[in-house]
Enzyme design. Structure first.
Site, PDB file in Angstrom:
ATOM      1  N   HIS A  76       1.052  -1.419  -0.258  1.00  0.00           N
ATOM      2  CA  HIS A  76       0.038   0.546   0.108  1.00  0.00           C
ATOM      3  C   HIS A  76       0.766   0.866  -0.220  1.00  0.00           C
ATOM      4  CE1 HIS A  76      -3.051  -2.496   1.638  1.00  0.00           C
ATOM      5  NE2 HIS A  76      -2.905  -3.174   0.662  1.00  0.00           N
ATOM      6  N   HIS A 233      -9.654  -1.550  -4.358  1.00  0.00           N
ATOM      7  CA  HIS A 233      -8.757  -1.798  -3.952  1.00  0.00           C
ATOM      8  C   HIS A 233      -7.554  -2.927  -4.820  1.00  0.00           C
ATOM      9  CE1 HIS A 233      -5.623  -2.347  -0.265  1.00  0.00           C
ATOM     10  NE2 HIS A 233      -5.478  -3.217  -0.148  1.00  0.00           N
ATOM     11  N   ASP A 237      -3.458  -2.841  -5.129  1.00  0.00           N
ATOM     12  CA  ASP A 237      -2.836  -3.636  -5.013  1.00  0.00           C
ATOM     13  C   ASP A 237      -1.745  -4.766  -5.656  1.00  0.00           C
ATOM     14  OD1 ASP A 237      -2.916  -4.414  -1.980  1.00  0.00           O
ATOM     15  OD2 ASP A 237      -4.742  -5.817  -2.829  1.00  0.00           O
ATOM     16  N   HIS A 260      -1.513 -11.693  -4.461  1.00  0.00           N
ATOM     17  CA  HIS A 260       0.028 -10.634  -5.156  1.00  0.00           C
ATOM     18  C   HIS A 260       0.797 -11.943  -4.975  1.00  0.00           C
ATOM     19  CE1 HIS A 260      -0.847  -7.452  -2.273  1.00  0.00           C
ATOM     20  NE2 HIS A 260      -1.932  -8.412  -1.032  1.00  0.00           N
TER      21      HIS A 260
HETATM   22 ZN   LIG Z   1      -4.131  -4.644   0.229  1.00  0.00          ZN
END
Ligand SMILES: [Zn+2]
Length: 280
Positions: A76, A233, A237, A260
């Site tokens: 972030h 969001h 990311d 991720h």
């Molecule tokens: Zn995040």
């Protein structure tokens, strides 16, 4: 375009989302061609550059590791730095994890805006994508292809009444990150939290720094910041993880149900693919 750094240092304190530890952090101006470097002030100023080279495990947050020293949940903050166009910055911190703040990048953006941005002499480098590179993992897919802008086309799909399928196309333009992406908060599900806590994760998590979803709705009593805050969001990311490439991209990312570990896999495949990119 010239490289940029901060006009002055910024002090930030907060709690780590996963470790629950209190952290003091200082963002400092850095010389041209530094990129982003984390400095563990509690470990003799040990440096961990924000680079794909140091990517460690990345299931619930993006974690870097160099010679056994770990730095957790950097996405972030890196998203905020990339999002406002800061190229060079030292990030001092006295613990293992970046503070989660309100679960978004908004506080970082506000603090950086207040501190001001310094334009440097050296030209900014960009990573230009020259051909399509794709990565698939079950029903998750991510690709990157040539484009004249930095663009992200993102789809998420969660079996939850407040999310379901959300799709958004985001193009990096002046100020677009601050308006469309920066304030989108991270989110989690009540059924995951017990499992996360057993794994010693989400120890600093609260309704002040995450949207917490129950099977039918959410625990938070403040409203969503966007009706599609969740996909925003996810884009936040992606920008933070791809900041580990060390410079802005000229290319279009397409992400379907990514996370991720998929981001890490695509970056790794991109860098290994001959003729897929150039620095200009
Ligand atoms: Zn995040």
């Amino acid at each position: 375009m010239k490289q940029k750094t901060l006009a002055q240092s910024i002090d930030i304190t907060g709690v780590g989302l996963h470790t629950g530890v209190n952290v003091s952090m200082k963002l400092r101006p850095a010389p041209e061609n530094t990129g982003y470097i984390f400095v563990r002030t509690d470990l003799d100023n040990f440096e961990i550059p924000a680079s794909v080279e140091y990517l460690s495990h990345c299931s619930y947050a993006t974690t870097l590791m160099r010679r056994g020293v770990v730095l957790s949940t950097c996405e972030h903050l890196l998203s905020a730095l990339r999002g406002v166009g800061v190229d060079n910055c030292f990030i001092d911190l006295d613990n293992i994890e970046i503070p989660i703040m309100d679960g978004s990048s908004e506080d970082f953006i506000d603090l950086i805006s207040a501190a001001g941005i310094q334009i440097q002499e050296a030209p900014q480098h960009v990573l230009r994508i020259l051909k399509l590179v794709e990565y698939e993992q079950g029903d998750r897919m991510m690709s990157i292809e040539p484009s004249e802008s930095y663009e992200i086309d993102c789809v998420i799909d969660f079996p939850h009444p407040m999310i379901a399928r959300q799709a958004l196309n985001f193009v990096f333009e002046n100020g677009s990150f601050g308006k469309e992406i920066a304030s989108a908060r991270t989110f989690g599900f009540t059924h995951e939290i017990e499992m996360l806590r057993k794994a010693n994760l989400a120890l600093g998590g609260s309704l002040d720094n995450a949207i917490v979803l129950t099977p039918e709705g959410m625990l938070n009593d403040v409203p969503l910041r966007f009706s599609d805050e969740f996909v925003r969001h996810k884009i936040l990311d992606i920008i933070g993880d791809f900041a580990l490439l060390g410079m802005p991209l000229l290319g279009k990312i397409t992400a379907v149900k990514s996370g991720h570990s998929v981001h890490a896999a695509l970056m790794s495949k991109l860098l290994r693919t001959d003729g897929a990119w150039e620095v200009q």
